[in-house]
Design a protein around this motif. Structure first.
Motif, PDB file in Angstrom:
ATOM      1  N   GLU A 133       0.853  -1.191   0.000  1.00 52.71           N
ATOM      2  CA  GLU A 133       0.000   0.000   0.000  1.00 52.71           C
ATOM      3  C   GLU A 133       0.892   1.246   0.000  1.00 52.71           C
ATOM      4  N   GLU A 134       0.639   2.157  -0.930  1.00 51.46           N
ATOM      5  CA  GLU A 134       1.394   3.410  -1.015  1.00 51.46           C
ATOM      6  C   GLU A 134       0.397   4.560  -1.042  1.00 51.46           C
ATOM      7  N   ASP A 135       0.335   5.325   0.044  1.00 46.38           N
ATOM      8  CA  ASP A 135      -0.594   6.459   0.152  1.00 46.38           C
ATOM      9  C   ASP A 135      -2.032   5.994  -0.114  1.00 46.38           C
ATOM     10  N   SER A 136      -2.603   6.433  -1.227  1.00 46.61           N
ATOM     11  CA  SER A 136      -4.002   6.126  -1.529  1.00 46.61           C
ATOM     12  C   SER A 136      -4.128   4.990  -2.534  1.00 46.61           C
ATOM     13  N   GLU A 137      -3.054   4.220  -2.764  1.00 44.30           N
ATOM     14  CA  GLU A 137      -3.060   3.192  -3.801  1.00 44.30           C
ATOM     15  C   GLU A 137      -2.568   1.852  -3.263  1.00 44.30           C
ATOM     16  N   VAL A 138      -3.022   0.794  -3.951  1.00 43.64           N
ATOM     17  CA  VAL A 138      -2.522  -0.558  -3.727  1.00 43.64           C
ATOM     18  C   VAL A 138      -1.709  -0.941  -4.965  1.00 43.64           C
ATOM     19  N   VAL A 139      -0.433  -1.290  -4.766  1.00 47.78           N
ATOM     20  CA  VAL A 139       0.477  -1.519  -5.890  1.00 47.78           C
ATOM     21  C   VAL A 139       0.810  -3.015  -5.973  1.00 47.78           C
ATOM     22  N   LEU A 140       0.469  -3.626  -7.131  1.00 52.11           N
ATOM     23  CA  LEU A 140       0.823  -5.020  -7.424  1.00 52.11           C
ATOM     24  C   LEU A 140       2.050  -5.024  -8.327  1.00 52.11           C
ATOM     25  N   SER A 141       3.114  -5.749  -7.905  1.00 48.46           N
ATOM     26  CA  SER A 141       4.358  -5.813  -8.682  1.00 48.46           C
ATOM     27  C   SER A 141       4.652  -7.263  -9.048  1.00 48.46           C
ATOM     28  N   ILE A 142       4.888  -7.506 -10.368  1.00 50.36           N
ATOM     29  CA  ILE A 142       5.248  -8.845 -10.869  1.00 50.36           C
ATOM     30  C   ILE A 142       6.552  -8.697 -11.643  1.00 50.36           C
ATOM     31  N   ALA A 143       7.637  -9.293 -11.108  1.00 54.87           N
ATOM     32  CA  ALA A 143       8.968  -9.135 -11.714  1.00 54.87           C
ATOM     33  C   ALA A 143       9.555 -10.503 -12.053  1.00 54.87           C
ATOM     34  N   ASP A 144      10.329 -10.528 -13.155  1.00 55.27           N
ATOM     35  CA  ASP A 144      11.005 -11.772 -13.543  1.00 55.27           C
ATOM     36  C   ASP A 144      12.469 -11.475 -13.837  1.00 55.27           C
ATOM     37  N   ASN A 145      13.287 -12.533 -13.930  1.00 54.03           N
ATOM     38  CA  ASN A 145      14.708 -12.385 -14.258  1.00 54.03           C
ATOM     39  C   ASN A 145      14.977 -12.900 -15.668  1.00 54.03           C
ATOM     40  N   GLY A 146      14.014 -12.660 -16.564  1.00 52.77           N
ATOM     41  CA  GLY A 146      14.116 -13.184 -17.922  1.00 52.77           C
ATOM     42  C   GLY A 146      14.986 -12.350 -18.837  1.00 52.77           C
ATOM     43  N   GLU A 147      14.703 -12.491 -20.134  1.00 54.67           N
ATOM     44  CA  GLU A 147      15.569 -11.891 -21.142  1.00 54.67           C
ATOM     45  C   GLU A 147      15.408 -10.376 -21.246  1.00 54.67           C
ATOM     46  N   GLY A 148      14.327  -9.816 -20.715  1.00 56.76           N
ATOM     47  CA  GLY A 148      14.131  -8.370 -20.734  1.00 56.76           C
ATOM     48  C   GLY A 148      13.755  -7.842 -22.107  1.00 56.76           C
ATOM     49  N   LEU A 149      13.524  -6.515 -22.172  1.00 60.73           N
ATOM     50  CA  LEU A 149      13.074  -5.865 -23.398  1.00 60.73           C
ATOM     51  C   LEU A 149      13.880  -4.604 -23.660  1.00 60.73           C
ATOM     52  N   GLU A 150      14.022  -4.262 -24.951  1.00 61.16           N
ATOM     53  CA  GLU A 150      14.619  -2.984 -25.324  1.00 61.16           C
ATOM     54  C   GLU A 150      13.608  -1.862 -25.083  1.00 61.16           C
ATOM     55  N   LYS A 151      14.117  -0.622 -25.056  1.00 60.86           N
ATOM     56  CA  LYS A 151      13.255   0.536 -24.801  1.00 60.86           C
ATOM     57  C   LYS A 151      12.152   0.649 -25.851  1.00 60.86           C
ATOM     58  N   GLU A 152      12.512   0.404 -27.124  1.00 67.87           N
ATOM     59  CA  GLU A 152      11.524   0.492 -28.201  1.00 67.87           C
ATOM     60  C   GLU A 152      10.430  -0.559 -28.034  1.00 67.87           C
ATOM     61  N   GLN A 153      10.803  -1.731 -27.534  1.00 65.20           N
ATOM     62  CA  GLN A 153       9.820  -2.784 -27.328  1.00 65.20           C
ATOM     63  C   GLN A 153       8.850  -2.432 -26.190  1.00 65.20           C
ATOM     64  N   VAL A 154       9.382  -1.809 -25.122  1.00 66.80           N
ATOM     65  CA  VAL A 154       8.537  -1.416 -23.984  1.00 66.80           C
ATOM     66  C   VAL A 154       7.499  -0.386 -24.423  1.00 66.80           C
ATOM     67  N   GLU A 155       7.901   0.559 -25.277  1.00 66.26           N
ATOM     68  CA  GLU A 155       6.988   1.614 -25.719  1.00 66.26           C
ATOM     69  C   GLU A 155       5.827   1.061 -26.536  1.00 66.26           C
ATOM     70  N   LYS A 156       6.034  -0.076 -27.247  1.00 65.52           N
ATOM     71  CA  LYS A 156       4.985  -0.652 -28.088  1.00 65.52           C
ATOM     72  C   LYS A 156       4.298  -1.853 -27.443  1.00 65.52           C
ATOM     73  N   LEU A 157       4.664  -2.134 -26.191  1.00 63.42           N
ATOM     74  CA  LEU A 157       4.261  -3.395 -25.573  1.00 63.42           C
ATOM     75  C   LEU A 157       2.748  -3.569 -25.513  1.00 63.42           C
ATOM     76  N   PHE A 158       1.995  -2.478 -25.287  1.00 63.77           N
ATOM     77  CA  PHE A 158       0.552  -2.597 -25.101  1.00 63.77           C
ATOM     78  C   PHE A 158      -0.235  -2.300 -26.373  1.00 63.77           C
ATOM     79  N   GLU A 159       0.454  -2.125 -27.500  1.00 62.57           N
ATOM     80  CA  GLU A 159      -0.250  -1.872 -28.748  1.00 62.57           C
ATOM     81  C   GLU A 159      -0.871  -3.175 -29.266  1.00 62.57           C
ATOM     82  N   ALA A 160      -2.045  -3.025 -29.883  1.00 60.82           N
ATOM     83  CA  ALA A 160      -2.734  -4.208 -30.430  1.00 60.82           C
ATOM     84  C   ALA A 160      -1.911  -4.823 -31.546  1.00 60.82           C
TER      85      ALA A 160
END
Length: 644
Positions: free
Chosen positions: A565-592
């Motif tokens: 819990e942070e102030d007025s929010e509940v924060v869920l964090s899911i982290a892995d130690n996988g291969e990771g992503l480039e910056k360009e890939q992160v920017e397009k990650l949620f595009e259809a």
């Protein structure tokens, strides 16, 4: 003024005791101020002090002194009228300077004391008739004292006695003028001061005529007495010339004053007509603006920066919830923040800062959520602009135009979702059609393997057969979900425990996690309440967990899940130690239809984003190539969540 009168009176009293004639008469051969007169001035000066303040006790003292002054003055005047000595003239100190009526004050002095005593008695009265008596009494004292002073100037050019006023001492006349003026200044509206200094036509006329009425008799009288004393003309001719000259000069002066007043009156009428036209025009403009302001669908607020409050609101904002115009006007800006969604407060603060620095032509727009009901937020568009800059530099007020856009936002969101889900529906139907046969084959293979393999080997592969069965069932469910996804239904938000939903998602991903050899670390305990749709959130969390397991190296992967819990929010964090992503890939990650996998359609994370937005939450991604990826989802707490 009171101090001056009392000082002069005390000096005269002492002069009677020590016999100083100069102080008694001021001018040689002039009338003297009597002992009783000086005593009356002491009482009058004290009475003037008593009525200055609106104090009941002091006013009573002033009334008592006024009564005593009336008694002294009226008895002295009565002695002349009935020609009887009442034995009050030398009661305190004998007069050794006057042959006729020794120790007796002059007739005019007695009258002035009588009228001044009446003025003291009526000074504190609120009744109209007493106010008029007060004004008349003060005017009488002032007039007699001025005439007495003028008489002394006329007396300076002749040895004969001039009128009756020369029986009053010079400093007696001065004291009466000071007393009348002092009592008039306590309440100018109820005295001759108002008559002279007012703004009405009569007061203007009085100011113009008084100099003439005072100076002309004095000038003409001095000239007449000088000529009569030089025996150039006889007295009767001098009086006739005085009368003719006074009438002629008076007529000329009155004509000139009347002409000026007529011009002023014409100008006044013209200005009044112009003002009336302007008033009607302003009233019509005000009526039009009032109708316009009340008819507009927008709410108009004016923010005053001097008081940091809402100075004006054109109509009730939400009367059913107590947000009426009267309640909001005057509300400090700090009290507005609780009505603003926690995530939009920074936008509102930024709008405030921009408007303070903006020019008169700049316009700023923001969209914020406001709380109108418990657990109910609605979207509003705000347009801000400078409203009032009195000195051309310092901003005094700015204006906000506020419109409820909740319906428009919902409509836009539904149209976008309908479009997205229409595309996803086509894909879902295609995938479902293609996947049915492989799924059926997997089920048949499982049955054949179970019957054909020997008993000794069945224990070895029993775990895999269970996984195969569950996988076929999961694929079957996924196909059905894909078929149903073309029929969009909005999230049904209710109070729920986020930790329980995470646990349910982990159970459904357990087989994939086992096969991938991934270690799951859970950093949370207890309940974390939010408003959400349990079924949709489970799909979202499962999607992220499965992506995380696929991104890790088999038997070396770690997935760390935490809830805080942070102030007025509940924060869920899911982290892995996988291969990771480039910056360009992160920017397009949620595009259809975007995907970084060799296979896949790129629909999963786009659906995740849509579901997160339905919950009025936000999602962030931090990723480093060859180190891993962390998803963080920020949910409003249950007491701050949006329920629409």
């Amino acid at each position: 003024m009171s101090g001056t009168v009392v000082t002069v009176a005390l000096a005269v009293l002492i002069s009677w005791i020590v016999k100083l004639p100069l102080v008694l008469s001021v001018f040689s051969g002039a009338p003297t101020m009597k002992f009783n007169t000086a005593l009356g001035f002491v009482l009058a000066g004290l009475g003037l002090i008593s009525v200055v303040k609106k104090d009941k006790l002091l006013n009573s003292v002033g009334a008592a002194l006024g009564t005593l002054i009336i008694f002294i003055g009226f008895l002295s005047f009565l002695e002349y009228f009935i020609n009887v000595d009442l034995h009050i003239d030398n009661l305190f100190w004998p007069d050794t300077y006057t042959g006729t009526f020794p120790g007796r004050m002059a007739r005019t002095t007695g009258l002035c004391f009588t009228f001044f005593g009446v003025a003291l008695l009526t000074a504190s009265s609120r009744r109209l008739v007493y106010k008029r008596i007060h004004k008349f009494a003060l005017g009488f004292v002032a007039l007699i004292s001025v005439m007495a002073i003028l008489t002394f100037f006329l007396q300076s050019v002749t040895t004969s006695k001039v009128l009756v006023f020369n029986s009053m001492a010079f400093h007696t006349a001065i004291n009466f003028l000071i007393l009348s003026l002092g009592l008039s200044l306590i309440d100018p509206r109820n005295s001759y001061i108002d008559f002279i200094s007012g703004v009405k036509v009569g007061s203007k006329l009085a100011r113009k005529l008084l100099p003439f009425l005072i100076t002309m008799p004095l000038v003409l009288g001095i000239m007449l007495l000088y000529i009569a004393g030089s025996e150039v003309i006889d007295t009767e001719l001098g009086i006739a010339l005085f009368t003719v000259a006074y009438a002629l000069v008076g007529l000329l002066y009155t004509t000139w004053i009347s002409g000026k007043l007529n011009i002023d009156d014409l100008e006044r009428r013209r200005l009044e007509h112009s003002l009336e036209l302007n008033r009607k025009e302003l009233m019509e403009t005000a009526r039009f603006k009032k109708k316009l302001v009340t008819a507009t669908p927008e709410f108009i607020l004016i923010i005053n920066l001097s008081t940091l409050s809402i100075r004006y609101l054109n109509k009730d904002l939400f009367p059913l919830e107590g947000l009426q115009k009267d309640n909001i006007e005057g509300m400090p800006l700090i009290n507005v923040l609780p009505f603003v969604h926690p995530r939009d407060r920074e936008k509102l603060t930024e709008l405030h800062r921009n408007l303070i620095k903006s020019s008169d032509d700049e316009v700023y727009d923001v969209e914020v959520r406001l709380k109108l009901k418990e657990n109910k937020w609605e979207w509003f568009s705000l347009r801000g602009k400078v409203f009032n800059r009195p000195d051309g530099v310092w901003l005094e007020e700015y204006m906000l135009l506020m419109r409820n856009i909740t319906h428009q936002k919902r409509t836009q969101k539904e149209l976008m979702r309908a479009k997205q889900f229409s595309i996803q529906g086509e894909i879902a139907r295609t995938l479902a059609h293609e996947l049915r046969n492989p799924i059926a084959s997997i089920g048949m293979v499982k049955q054949v393997l179970a019957k054909s393999w020997e008993k000794g080997e069945k224990e070895q592969i029993e775990k895999y057969l269970e996984i195969l069965g569950r996988s076929s069932k999961t694929l079957e469910d996924l196909v059905n979900n894909l078929l149903n996804s073309s029929k969009y239904e909005p999230a049904q938000l209710s109070r729920m425990d986020l930790a329980q939903t995470v646990e349910s998602s982990l159970q459904k991903a357990a087989d994939r996690i086992y096969l991938s050899g991934v270690e799951v670390i859970k950093n949370y305990s207890g309940a974390f309440h939010i408003f959400g749709d349990d079924e949709k959130l489970e799909i979202t969390i499962l999607n992220i967990i499965l992506n995380a397991s696929e991104a890790t190296i088999p038997d070396e992967g770690i997935i760390e899940i935490s809830i805080v819990e942070e102030d007025s929010e509940v924060v869920l964090s899911i982290a892995d130690n996988g291969e990771g992503l480039e910056k360009e890939q992160v920017e397009k990650l949620f595009e259809a239809f975007y995907t970084s996998k060799d296979s896949g359609m790129g629909v999963g994370l786009n659906s995740v984003k849509n579901i997160i937005e339905e919950h009025q939450a936000r999602i962030t991604v931090d990723s480093t190539p060859n180190e891993g990826t962390r998803f963080r989802i920020f949910f409003p707490k249950a007491d701050l969540s949006e329920v629409i």
